[in-house]
Design a protein around this motif. Structure first.
Motif: not given
Length: 212
Positions: A29-32, A207-212
């Motif tokens: 559960d990503p936490v920004s 899952p929370d990594a930005p798309e390249v």
């Protein structure tokens, strides 16, 4: 188990490495941190340290990555992260704790933000700060590894030290830290990154990594 973390957080990364090395299943559960979700009441009511990672496991919210990793090794003794030999366990802890305790405190996000605002340092000054403290710890860690004459890993397979080291070298490269003299650490890092456990734990694969 559910892991609350941030893709690029070194402490979240080290916990992912530990979970993967032990072969434990977990949800995320990503936490920004950029959106300051870790400071929201809904999070701090569960984790008063207001940081990541947090692991929800066995009916309890667990904070502090090194304490969580130690708990995992005690709670799930299969695939231990520390060797059986007492002297080897000391060596693994000596090196892992050097990285975890000496570097995380001066280099975590809240410190870097404080250097910028309110203290008014520009990004290059902050980068210099970062590289200074990296050298203060990574140089002696490299010397210890040379004394031990290590191979691809600290011992026969990756464990606690590798789970802590690999995320720190990832961050070191982000801040253009020179690693040419750290051939022992880089060799261990490369051997780890060739393994599926470390590949699954890598920031780019979250899952929370930005798309390249």
């Amino acid at each position: 188990m559910k892991l609350y973390g941030y893709w690029r957080s070194s402490t979240s990364y080290r916990l992912r490495c530990a979970l993967e090395l032990k072969g434990l299943e977990y949800e995320q559960d990503p936490v920004s941190l950029i959106e300051a979700r870790h400071k929201e009441d809904s999070f701090t009511s569960r984790n008063p340290f207001a940081g990541v990672p947090m692991l929800e496991a066995d009916g309890r919210d667990r904070a502090q990555s090194m304490a969580i990793i130690a708990w995992l090794d005690e709670r799930y003794p299969d695939k231990p992260l520390l060797p059986s030999d007492v002297e080897q366990r000391f060596t693994a802890r000596e090196l892992a704790y050097a990285v975890a305790t000496e570097l995380h405190a001066p280099l975590n996000l809240k410190v870097l933000k404080y250097l910028k605002d309110p203290l008014g340092h520009d990004q290059e000054e902050i980068n210099t700060w970062y590289r200074h403290w990296l050298a203060a710890t990574l140089v002696p860690v490299e010397k210890r590894l040379k004394q031990l004459d290590t191979g691809d890993f600290l011992f026969d397979r990756p464990g606690l030290f590798e789970a802590v080291l690999v995320p720190q070298l990832y961050n070191a490269r982000r801040f253009d830290f020179e690693l040419d003299a750290c051939d022992k650490m880089v060799r261990i890092e490369q051997a780890c990154l060739a393994l599926p456990e470390f590949q699954r734990a890598h920031p780019d694969n979250q899952p929370d990594a930005p798309e390249v």
